[in-house]
Enzyme design. Structure first.
Site: not given
Ligand code: UD1
Ligand code: UDP
Length: 359
Positions: A202
């Site tokens: 992601h």
């Molecule tokens: C965010 C965090 C990242 C973390 C990740 C965990 C920041 C800058 N980034 O990235 O550090 O590793 O979460 O998963 O804070 N969206 C949905 N549904 C949701 C959430 C998001 O559809 O419930 C989609 C939307 O299109 C959104 C995109 O995902 O624009 C990105 O979501 P965002 O929270 O901005 O960043 P992540 O890539 O999720």
């Molecule tokens: N995770 C989950 N379901 C998924 C993918 C990840 O429950 O389909 C969990 C994973 O086990 C870990 C956490 O989500 O506990 C990691 O979150 P993510 O990768 O979204 O964020 P990051 O750690 O990169 O910030």
């Protein structure tokens, strides 16, 4: 009685807050409130974790949703400031490195409310990562810094943070893993091949550019001919696949799924032959589970997973990724060890530090 606010918003925050809430409850006379910023809002990115981790429903939901970095951060700040003004907490705890983390910390610093940062000190030294900016800013303004590994302490000291503010407590994400591993199960597991790769991707550097995402998907498709691939797709990645019009053959060798609940993801991770990821949390969990981890990034803020654990950085080099997979399948990959204080007790150590701090 100490009045503590916890601020969470994105998927990895939920695993981190759970053990701290529980430990504070059992070790300290305090009132605790949970604020959910709404950064993540889909049921499979938020609600499912509240259920599976046994988290209390949020006391306050800011409902910010998605947006550019500035919009999301600013919305959290505007809405959270009102909450802080109204509740005047004695301490606000923020988690990890997401936009919700830095936004809440900044609000508190301006209102002179003490902040504790859980998962402080991690550095990738790559300021093109939005999370690195969030980490640097949050640590500069936090009053209590809880680190998961000694590299975190060293980074903070080098940046001029006072040593008595730094506490090497261990890894709270591993606390949740240790607690819930016995309950981890997947209804899918019996239908899977004996050997499979579990994939999560992601990071903007991997999924926001069409060429890289296409290369990754093509490589995974090739890999799936020799090793079954299971890929629960993050909503950011799903959105990019759609907007680039990248269609991928989804068959029983290459399973494309929606994001999974924690217990199922953990069960699949435990049994995986290897994981391919760019997630921070998955690098740590695979180290604990001693599952080989190939990280599709040029750097990591979690070097201990490489030095001690089962992680290897393959960068964005697909040849290298293929070569490391061969290595793992041949049984010649490192086995790794579990870092110190990744033992299920980090939340308790945090509660003990807060107890001392309040006196
Ligand atoms: C965010 C965090 C990242 C973390 C990740 C965990 C920041 C800058 N980034 O990235 O550090 O590793 O979460 O998963 O804070 N969206 C949905 N549904 C949701 C959430 C998001 O559809 O419930 C989609 C939307 O299109 C959104 C995109 O995902 O624009 C990105 O979501 P965002 O929270 O901005 O960043 P992540 O890539 O999720
Ligand atoms: N995770 C989950 N379901 C998924 C993918 C990840 O429950 O389909 C969990 C994973 O086990 C870990 C956490 O989500 O506990 C990691 O979150 P993510 O990768 O979204 O964020 P990051 O750690 O990169 O910030």
């Amino acid at each position: 009685m100490l009045n503590i606010l916890h601020v969470v918003g994105a998927r990895p925050n939920f695993m981190k807050v759970a053990p701290v809430l529980a430990a504070l409850d059992s070790r300290l006379m305090c009132s605790q409130r949970l604020v959910h910023t709404g950064q993540h809002y889909d049921a499979n990115m938020s609600d499912v974790f509240f259920q599976q981790l046994g988290l209390p429903q949020p006391d306050v939901s800011l409902g910010v949703g998605s947006g550019s970095h500035a919009v999301q951060t600013a919305q959290i700040m505007i809405r959270f400031e009102e909450v802080v003004e109204e509740q005047r907490p004695d301490l606000v705890l923020v988690y990890g490195d997401v936009n919700s983390t830095v936004a809440a910390a900044l609000v508190c610093a301006k209102l002179l409310i003490p902040v504790g940062h859980v998962e402080a000190g991690l550095r990738s030294f790559d300021r093109t990562m939005p999370e690195e900016i969030n980490r640097l800013m949050t640590d500069q303004i936090a009053d209590l810094l809880f680190t998961p590994s000694p590299d975190g302490d060293a980074n903070l000291l080098r940046e001029g943070i006072a040593s008595d503010a730094i506490h090497h407590v261990g890894n709270v994400m591993i606390d949740t893993l240790v607690r819930l591993l016995p309950q981890a199960q997947s209804p899918r597991i019996d239908a899977l091949a004996a050997r499979y790769a579990l994939v999560t991707l992601h990071r903007p550097s991997n999924v926001d550019g069409e060429a890289m995402l296409q290369r990754l998907m093509a490589t995974l498709q090739e890999v799936s001919r020799e090793l079954q691939v299971i890929f629960p797709i993050h909503p950011r990645t799903r959105a990019r696949l759609q907007s680039f019009g990248l269609t991928v053959a989804d068959d029983d060798r290459f399973l494309l799924l929606d994001p999974l609940g924690y217990l199922e993801f953990l069960a699949l991770q435990r049994q995986a032959t290897l994981v391919i990821t760019d997630s921070g949390g998955v690098q740590e969990e695979s180290t604990y589970l001693r599952v080989p981890c190939l990280t599709v990034r040029e750097n990591t803020e979690r070097p201990i997973t490489i030095d001690v654990g089962t992680n290897v950085l393959v960068g964005q080099d697909m040849e290298r990724l293929r070569a490391e997979i061969d290595h793992i399948l041949a049984g010649t990959f490192k086995t790794g060890m579990i870092p110190q204080r990744w033992d299920g007790k980090a939340g308790e150590r945090i509660a003990d530090v807060i107890k001392m701090w309040q006196q």
